[in-house]
Design a protein around this motif. Sequence first.
Motif, PDB file in Angstrom:
ATOM      1  N   PRO A 163       0.372  -2.928   0.600  1.00  0.00           N
ATOM      2  CA  PRO A 163       1.079  -3.860  -0.389  1.00  0.00           C
ATOM      3  C   PRO A 163       2.428  -3.816  -0.185  1.00  0.00           C
ATOM      4  CG  PRO A 163       0.109  -1.996  -1.706  1.00  0.00           C
ATOM      5  CD  PRO A 163      -0.310  -1.860  -0.291  1.00  0.00           C
ATOM      6  N   LEU A 164       3.468  -5.002  -0.208  1.00  0.00           N
ATOM      7  CA  LEU A 164       4.618  -5.030   0.201  1.00  0.00           C
ATOM      8  C   LEU A 164       5.266  -6.085  -0.709  1.00  0.00           C
ATOM      9  CD1 LEU A 164       7.256  -4.290   1.696  1.00  0.00           C
ATOM     10  CD2 LEU A 164       6.267  -6.003   3.307  1.00  0.00           C
ATOM     11  N   LYS A 165       6.498  -5.763  -1.489  1.00  0.00           N
ATOM     12  CA  LYS A 165       7.210  -6.698  -2.148  1.00  0.00           C
ATOM     13  C   LYS A 165       8.703  -6.376  -2.030  1.00  0.00           C
ATOM     14  CE  LYS A 165       7.027  -4.612  -6.659  1.00  0.00           C
ATOM     15  NZ  LYS A 165       6.517  -4.611  -8.175  1.00  0.00           N
ATOM     16  N   PHE A 166       9.596  -7.114  -2.071  1.00  0.00           N
ATOM     17  CA  PHE A 166      11.077  -6.913  -2.054  1.00  0.00           C
ATOM     18  C   PHE A 166      11.477  -7.165  -3.392  1.00  0.00           C
ATOM     19  CE2 PHE A 166       9.788  -7.355   2.329  1.00  0.00           C
ATOM     20  CZ  PHE A 166      10.954  -6.708   3.243  1.00  0.00           C
ATOM     21  N   VAL A 218       9.660  -2.581  -1.729  1.00  0.00           N
ATOM     22  CA  VAL A 218       8.757  -1.445  -2.308  1.00  0.00           C
ATOM     23  C   VAL A 218       7.209  -1.758  -1.539  1.00  0.00           C
ATOM     24  CG1 VAL A 218       7.513  -1.115  -4.353  1.00  0.00           C
ATOM     25  CG2 VAL A 218       9.774  -1.879  -4.476  1.00  0.00           C
ATOM     26  N   LEU A 219       6.792  -0.607  -0.767  1.00  0.00           N
ATOM     27  CA  LEU A 219       5.411  -0.532   0.095  1.00  0.00           C
ATOM     28  C   LEU A 219       4.616   0.440  -0.240  1.00  0.00           C
ATOM     29  CD1 LEU A 219       4.621  -1.581   2.915  1.00  0.00           C
ATOM     30  CD2 LEU A 219       5.917   0.394   4.027  1.00  0.00           C
ATOM     31  N   GLY A 220       3.474   0.072  -0.201  1.00  0.00           N
ATOM     32  CA  GLY A 220       2.420   1.162  -0.266  1.00  0.00           C
ATOM     33  C   GLY A 220       2.504   2.175   0.566  1.00  0.00           C
ATOM     34  N   SER A 269       8.746   6.384   8.438  1.00  0.00           N
ATOM     35  CA  SER A 269       9.723   6.707   7.201  1.00  0.00           C
ATOM     36  C   SER A 269       9.476   5.806   5.990  1.00  0.00           C
ATOM     37  CB  SER A 269      10.902   6.709   7.652  1.00  0.00           C
ATOM     38  OG  SER A 269      11.553   5.682   7.891  1.00  0.00           O
ATOM     39  N   TYR A 270       9.521   4.461   6.167  1.00  0.00           N
ATOM     40  CA  TYR A 270       9.285   3.680   4.977  1.00  0.00           C
ATOM     41  C   TYR A 270       7.680   3.807   4.586  1.00  0.00           C
ATOM     42  CZ  TYR A 270      13.523   1.075   5.630  1.00  0.00           C
ATOM     43  OH  TYR A 270      14.991   0.842   6.061  1.00  0.00           O
ATOM     44  N   MET A 271       6.979   3.863   5.466  1.00  0.00           N
ATOM     45  CA  MET A 271       5.568   4.020   5.043  1.00  0.00           C
ATOM     46  C   MET A 271       5.254   5.367   4.027  1.00  0.00           C
ATOM     47  SD  MET A 271       3.202   2.428   8.292  1.00  0.00           S
ATOM     48  CE  MET A 271       1.825   2.469   7.527  1.00  0.00           C
ATOM     49  N   VAL A 272       5.860   6.384   4.581  1.00  0.00           N
ATOM     50  CA  VAL A 272       5.458   7.538   3.834  1.00  0.00           C
ATOM     51  C   VAL A 272       6.468   7.423   2.336  1.00  0.00           C
ATOM     52  CG1 VAL A 272       6.112  10.120   3.929  1.00  0.00           C
ATOM     53  CG2 VAL A 272       5.131   8.924   6.063  1.00  0.00           C
ATOM     54  N   GLY A 273       7.643   7.187   2.538  1.00  0.00           N
ATOM     55  CA  GLY A 273       8.612   6.979   1.410  1.00  0.00           C
ATOM     56  C   GLY A 273       8.179   5.800   0.656  1.00  0.00           C
ATOM     57  N   GLY A 274       7.209   4.833   0.803  1.00  0.00           N
ATOM     58  CA  GLY A 274       7.192   3.680  -0.079  1.00  0.00           C
ATOM     59  C   GLY A 274       8.239   2.603   0.037  1.00  0.00           C
ATOM     60  N   GLY A 275       8.906   2.809   1.021  1.00  0.00           N
ATOM     61  CA  GLY A 275      10.008   1.653   1.188  1.00  0.00           C
ATOM     62  C   GLY A 275      11.425   2.132   0.888  1.00  0.00           C
TER      63      GLY A 275
END
Length: 348
Positions: A94-97, A104-106, A158-164
């Motif tokens: 899931p992704l939203k800005f 904000v990423l899953g 890095s975004y996937m691990v950190g949730g965005g």
Amino acid sequence: MIETGKGAEATRSALLDVLTRSPAKRRPMWFMRQAGRYLPEYRSVREQAGSFLDLCYNPELAAEVTVQPLRRYDLDAAILFADILVVPHAMGLPLKFAEGEGPVLGTVRSMEDLDRLRPVVGTLEVTQVCRTVALTRGRLSAHLALIGFCGAPWTVASYMVGGGSSDRVMAKVAAYQRQEWFCALIDRLVKESIDYLSAQADAGAQAVQIFDSWAGDLVGTELEDFVIKPLAAIVAGVKARHPTLPVIVFARGVGMAQRRVAAIAGVNAIGVETEFALADLPENIVVQGNLDPIALLAGQDVVAAEVRRICSSVDRQRHIFNLGHGIRLGTDPAVVGAVVEAVRRCDG
């Protein structure tokens, strides 16, 4: 069909000429984030679209904002309007800005999380992006190149691990510890990135850039294993399917390791961060960059001097003028125009 400036007299792309080491009639130029919030026409389309993601996945509107800067400026290329997080979104996260807060990423933090992700080929997200590529290519004349792109495995992971989050601490710890799931995630992102870039090429992209925006986070063996080797694997995979497709690699912040990036087999050019002098790289390397985006906030006289300094440091037959990173929010469009004019004056 978009026709701009002196380049409209040409039938070949100056960008593609330099990338393939053919004689170019002028120094090619484009800007990272050249379509964006600094342009009032972009803001109008963004409001029409609703959300940032709705704009990314609306081919008609995304194609419109992709070509907007070329109506204003005498540039040599359009870069696809999308986001580096299309790949994890297409994989099922899931992704939203959030307005003013970024993505904000899953998350992926285990092998079980990784196993739940799907291939990107055939997903709605990738299909819509490729429709944007095809629409955009149809709106550009022959001398204007279209650049596709993806995020590099380290940066996207890095975004996937950190949730965005832009805080890469968790990803760095996983890299240092050589966590099995993290290594598998990097490998998976290599595969999906090859498929994604190949799909863009099939749709009409004439060159692609791989953005490793956080490459400078890593050093030593971690830099080699999680930045250099994955970049090399993507380049090899893309070239296996599209041997003549030029590939630009932008490994931001790696400094002297730019030489290692440039040595990757099949790389046609490297993007260089502002902090590293183009003249310090070997003369057989095509370089892209590297005006400081913050200099654009300092006014036209400043950028004119900086353009002269950069252009005088590197032969135009192996240089693609660009920024050291993307155009910043709040940049005056007139100053961007002044940069374009200054580059053209340097070429005589």
